[in-house]
Design an enzyme around this catalytic site. Structure first.
Site, PDB file in Angstrom:
ATOM      1  N   ALA A  65       0.845  -1.185   0.000  1.00 53.76           N
ATOM      2  CA  ALA A  65       0.000   0.000   0.000  1.00 53.76           C
ATOM      3  C   ALA A  65       0.889   1.246   0.000  1.00 53.76           C
ATOM      4  CB  ALA A  65      -0.909  -0.009   1.223  1.00 53.76           C
ATOM      5  N   GLY A 109       0.355  -5.035   0.948  1.00 55.01           N
ATOM      6  CA  GLY A 109      -0.873  -5.078   0.174  1.00 55.01           C
ATOM      7  C   GLY A 109      -0.712  -5.787  -1.148  1.00 55.01           C
ATOM      8  N   GLU A 112      -1.044  -9.417  -0.359  1.00 53.91           N
ATOM      9  CA  GLU A 112      -2.453  -9.672  -0.062  1.00 53.91           C
ATOM     10  C   GLU A 112      -3.296  -9.677  -1.339  1.00 53.91           C
ATOM     11  OE1 GLU A 112      -3.322  -7.789   4.227  1.00 53.91           O
ATOM     12  OE2 GLU A 112      -2.228  -6.451   2.887  1.00 53.91           O
ATOM     13  N   GLU A 132       4.479  -5.133   7.295  1.00 56.01           N
ATOM     14  CA  GLU A 132       3.804  -3.980   7.896  1.00 56.01           C
ATOM     15  C   GLU A 132       4.283  -3.687   9.314  1.00 56.01           C
ATOM     16  OE1 GLU A 132       0.829  -5.660   4.890  1.00 56.01           O
ATOM     17  OE2 GLU A 132       2.275  -6.461   6.341  1.00 56.01           O
TER      18      GLU A 132
END
Length: 258
Positions: A65, A109, A112, A132
């Protein structure tokens, strides 16, 4: 139609979606995810699309992200914006196979997003991770849940708590990816795999996807009931008649998806 963060190509009945944000290593921001949601919804609506490939570049699938997009957000901001949600819902509602072609980094992300796909084929250079914790946060779009189901509690816990990456060989051994191909051949190979799926009866493909996902998401008895009902349902289709007749006649079936 032109897209800001994606390059889109059609190969017969396969839609190829390539993340294209090279200046930020394909980092996922709100605008990119909104665009991805629109692309996936269009794949669902377009009857000519029978399989979808999601890929990045040779260097990076998606590096996570976009931290700049989240840096100034507090608790209320992140709850109210929930900028991952449109893409998550679009992918979860896609009835057609979605294959991730991962080369280079698939982190945070990006990892994911790859795990949301129906399966992953990766190159020799692939690196997966959920780092993260190094930012003082944790995975927020399924990382703690999906990675654990793929590779088991111990390995998932270690990766989330230390932030270490998993290379392609370990990812294949652990069941995170279906197989590894040479980097230069990845896109072609995945498109060929998607093409093979696109040749099958779309009704069978849809029921198989739903049944495997039911196994992934529920207990054995519930999954068996769902599989049995899906199996029975396919005996009411023209494609079942064509497939079995073609087998008996020793020829290639010509499915009409009905």
């Amino acid at each position: 139609m032109a897209y800001k963060f994606f390059e889109v190509e059609n190969d017969n009945h396969v839609r190829i979606i390539q993340i294209n944000r090279p200046d930020a290593l394909n980092a996922l921001n709100a605008e990119l995810l909104s665009e991805l949601a629109a692309l996936i919804i269009e794949c669902q609506r377009d009857k000519s699309v029978r399989a979808v490939v999601l890929t990045g570049t040779e260097k990076v699938f998606a590096a996570g992200a976009d931290i700049k997009d989240m840096h100034d957000k507090g608790f209320v901001d992140i709850v109210e914006s929930d900028f991952f949600r449109p893409a998550i819902e679009a992918i979860e509602n896609l009835e057609k196979p979605l294959i991730a072609a991962v080369s280079g980094y698939a982190l945070g992300g990006g990892c994911e997003l790859a795990m949301m796909c129906d399966f992953i084929i990766c190159s020799e250079s692939a690196q997966f991770g959920q780092p993260e914790i190094n930012l003082g946060v944790m995975a927020g779009i399924g990382g703690t849940q999906r990675l654990t189901k793929f590779v088991g509690k111990s390995k998932s816990m270690e990766m989330h708590l230390t932030g270490r990456f998993m290379n392609a060989e370990e990812a294949e051994r652990s069941g995170l990816v279906s197989r590894i191909v040479p980097t230069s051949e990845l896109r072609q190979e995945v498109v060929e795999v998607a093409g093979k799926i696109a040749e099958k009866s779309s009704l069978s493909v849809r029921y198989i996807k739903e049944s495997v996902n039911r196994s992934y998401e529920t207990g054995l008895s519930e999954g068996l009931r769902f599989e049995r009902k899906s199996f029975h349902s396919l005996f009411g289709t023209d494609d079942k008649e064509e497939g079995m007749t073609a087998f008996i006649e020793k020829r290639k079936p010509h499915f009409r998806n009905q």
